[in-house]
Scaffold this active site. Structure first.
Site, short mmCIF file in Angstrom:
data_model
loop_
_atom_site.label_atom_id
_atom_site.label_comp_id
_atom_site.label_asym_id
_atom_site.label_seq_id
_atom_site.Cartn_x
_atom_site.Cartn_y
_atom_site.Cartn_z
N ALA A 65 50.25 35.84 46.54
CA ALA A 65 50.77 36.26 47.83
C ALA A 65 50.03 37.52 48.27
CB ALA A 65 52.26 36.53 47.71
N GLY A 109 51.21 33.53 43.47
CA GLY A 109 51.43 32.43 44.40
C GLY A 109 50.31 31.40 44.38
N GLU A 112 51.21 29.22 41.62
CA GLU A 112 52.39 28.45 42.05
C GLU A 112 52.01 27.34 43.02
OE1 GLU A 112 54.39 32.19 43.03
OE2 GLU A 112 56.12 31.42 41.95
N GLU A 132 53.18 38.65 38.52
CA GLU A 132 54.11 39.37 39.40
C GLU A 132 54.84 40.49 38.68
OE1 GLU A 132 53.65 36.11 39.40
OE2 GLU A 132 53.75 35.29 41.44
N1 DAK Z 1 46.83 40.37 47.98
C1 DAK Z 1 46.07 41.05 48.86
N2 DAK Z 1 44.78 41.35 48.64
C2 DAK Z 1 44.24 40.95 47.48
C3 DAK Z 1 44.98 40.22 46.51
C4 DAK Z 1 46.35 39.92 46.81
N3 DAK Z 1 47.11 39.21 46.00
N4 DAK Z 1 44.16 39.96 45.47
C5 DAK Z 1 42.96 40.51 45.78
N5 DAK Z 1 42.99 41.10 46.98
C6 DAK Z 1 41.91 41.80 47.69
C7 DAK Z 1 41.65 43.15 47.05
O1 DAK Z 1 42.57 44.12 47.52
C8 DAK Z 1 40.22 43.41 47.48
O2 DAK Z 1 40.24 43.85 48.82
P1 DAK Z 1 39.28 45.08 49.31
O3 DAK Z 1 39.63 46.24 48.43
O4 DAK Z 1 37.87 44.56 49.09
O5 DAK Z 1 39.64 45.25 50.75
C9 DAK Z 1 39.60 42.03 47.47
O6 DAK Z 1 40.69 41.09 47.52
C10 DAK Z 1 38.82 41.75 46.19
O7 DAK Z 1 39.67 42.03 45.09
P2 DAK Z 1 39.23 43.00 43.88
O8 DAK Z 1 38.27 44.04 44.36
O9 DAK Z 1 40.47 43.46 43.21
O10 DAK Z 1 38.42 41.97 42.97
P3 DAK Z 1 38.25 42.00 41.37
O11 DAK Z 1 37.28 40.92 41.06
O12 DAK Z 1 37.99 43.37 40.88
O13 DAK Z 1 39.70 41.57 40.80
C11 DAK Z 1 41.70 40.22 40.75
C12 DAK Z 1 40.20 40.29 41.08
C13 DAK Z 1 42.21 38.84 41.20
C14 DAK Z 1 41.91 40.32 39.20
C15 DAK Z 1 42.46 41.37 41.45
O14 DAK Z 1 42.12 41.36 42.82
C16 DAK Z 1 43.96 41.28 41.34
O15 DAK Z 1 44.55 41.58 40.30
N6 DAK Z 1 44.62 40.84 42.44
C17 DAK Z 1 46.07 40.78 42.53
C18 DAK Z 1 46.57 39.59 41.74
C19 DAK Z 1 48.07 39.52 41.75
O16 DAK Z 1 48.79 40.44 41.34
N7 DAK Z 1 48.58 38.42 42.28
C20 DAK Z 1 49.98 38.19 42.36
C21 DAK Z 1 50.40 38.60 43.72
S1 DAK Z 1 52.15 38.67 43.83
C22 DAK Z 1 58.43 36.21 46.50
C23 DAK Z 1 57.88 35.00 46.18
C24 DAK Z 1 56.63 34.93 45.66
C25 DAK Z 1 55.92 36.04 45.42
C26 DAK Z 1 56.46 37.25 45.74
C27 DAK Z 1 57.69 37.34 46.28
N8 DAK Z 1 59.75 36.27 47.08
C28 DAK Z 1 60.52 35.06 47.28
C29 DAK Z 1 60.30 37.53 47.50
C30 DAK Z 1 54.63 35.94 44.89
C31 DAK Z 1 54.01 37.07 44.55
C32 DAK Z 1 52.61 37.12 44.21
O17 DAK Z 1 51.88 36.16 44.26
#
Ligand code: DAK
Length: 258
Positions: A65, A109, A112, A132
């Site tokens: 997400a 997500g 998922e 998450e």
């Molecule tokens: N959201 C927004 N931007 C993201 C992103 C994300 N999930 N993942 C990556 N980006 C963006 C980064 O901010 C970066 O942007 P800039 O800084 O260049 O502007 C760009 O994509 C490239 O990412 P990185 O520079 O970080 O690239 P790396 O190769 O160094 O790292 C990475 C890749 C995938 C390991 C890292 O980006 C990372 O850890 N990303 C976050 C992964 C994560 O935590 N995903 C889970 C998201 S939470 C809910 C239901 C569902 C959910 C929530 C609530 N409710 C019912 C309330 C679901 C939640 C999720 O999915």
């Protein structure tokens, strides 16, 4: 930056949807999920399409997400707008087979979304995690429910509680994915698989998908009853009679998808 969060095309009877926010690793924001839901439902309604493929980029299927979009939301924002339910769950309405072609990150997500597909083809580079917990969130797009059904409670708890990341081979061993293929062959192999599936009788495919999904949602007795009814219903299908007659005639069946 891109103004087009998904790219949509067809190849024969296969509908292809490419997630297209490469600069954000295909982070799933509302614009993308609205467009994805609309494209899925449009393909589902299109009689010329028999199977659907969702893919991302070489680096990311989807990194979850969109954290930037969610960061300022409060409870009433997500509750009143039915976050997730209002658009992510369109995929649950799709009756045709949906295949995910996953390279790179499938996180949160993104993982998922793959879990919500019927078949997951993973490239060697694919990485799956529900991280998450690192954000003090929880997998809320079906992850806590579909992952244990897919890989069992022990492995699912490990992934959800520790943010453990699986590589493609681990995901294959655990039953999270259907097949692993070389990266260079991911899309071609997935499209070929989808084309093979789409060549079969569409009502039979839909009946099989519905029956297999029943196995997740009902007791064995109820599931087998459902399956038996679906089997009986095949005898009302022109394609089933054509399939059996073609076998007896030693020729290829000509399915009408009826
Ligand atoms: N959201 C927004 N931007 C993201 C992103 C994300 N999930 N993942 C990556 N980006 C963006 C980064 O901010 C970066 O942007 P800039 O800084 O260049 O502007 C760009 O994509 C490239 O990412 P990185 O520079 O970080 O690239 P790396 O190769 O160094 O790292 C990475 C890749 C995938 C390991 C890292 O980006 C990372 O850890 N990303 C976050 C992964 C994560 O935590 N995903 C889970 C998201 S939470 C809910 C239901 C569902 C959910 C929530 C609530 N409710 C019912 C309330 C679901 C939640 C999720 O999915």
């Amino acid at each position: 930056m891109t103004d087009t969060p998904i790219l949509v095309s067809t190849e024969g009877r296969v509908g292809l949807i490419r997630l297209n926010r490469p600069a954000q690793l295909n982070a799933l924001n509302d614009a993308l999920m609205d467009a994805l839901g609309a494209a899925l439902l449009a393909f589902d309604a299109d009689p010329g399409v028999g199977a659907i493929v969702i893919t991302g980029s070489d680096k990311a299927f989807a990194a979850g997400a969109d954290i930037a979009a969610m960061a300022d939301w409060d409870y009433m924002d997500v509750y009143q707008s039915a976050f997730i339910t209002r658009n992510w769950e369109a995929i649950r309405q799709v009756r045709k087979p949906v295949l995910a072609a996953v390279a790179g990150f499938a996180l949160g997500g993104g993982c998922e979304l793959a879990l919500a597909c019927d078949i997951v083809v993973a490239a060697e580079s694919a990485r799956f995690a529900l991280p998450e917990i690192k954000l003090a969130m929880l997998p809320g797009a079906g992850g806590t429910q579909r992952l244990p059904r897919a890989i069992g409670k022990a492995k699912a708890m490990d992934m959800c509680l520790s943010a453990r990341m699986l590589d493609a081979q681990e995901a294959d061993r655990y039953g999270l994915v259907s097949r692993v293929v070389p990266d260079a062959e991911l899309l071609d192999r997935t499209l070929a698989l989808a084309a093979q599936i789409a060549s079969f009788s569409l009502p039979a495919l839909m009946a099989i998908k519905e029956s297999v999904n029943r196995a997740w949602e009902s007791s064995l007795t109820e599931g087998i009853l459902f399956e038996r009814r679906e089997l009986y219903a095949r005898f009302a299908s022109a394609d089933a009679h054509e399939g059996m007659q073609a076998f007896l005639d030693k020729r290829k069946p000509a399915f009408q998808h009826r």
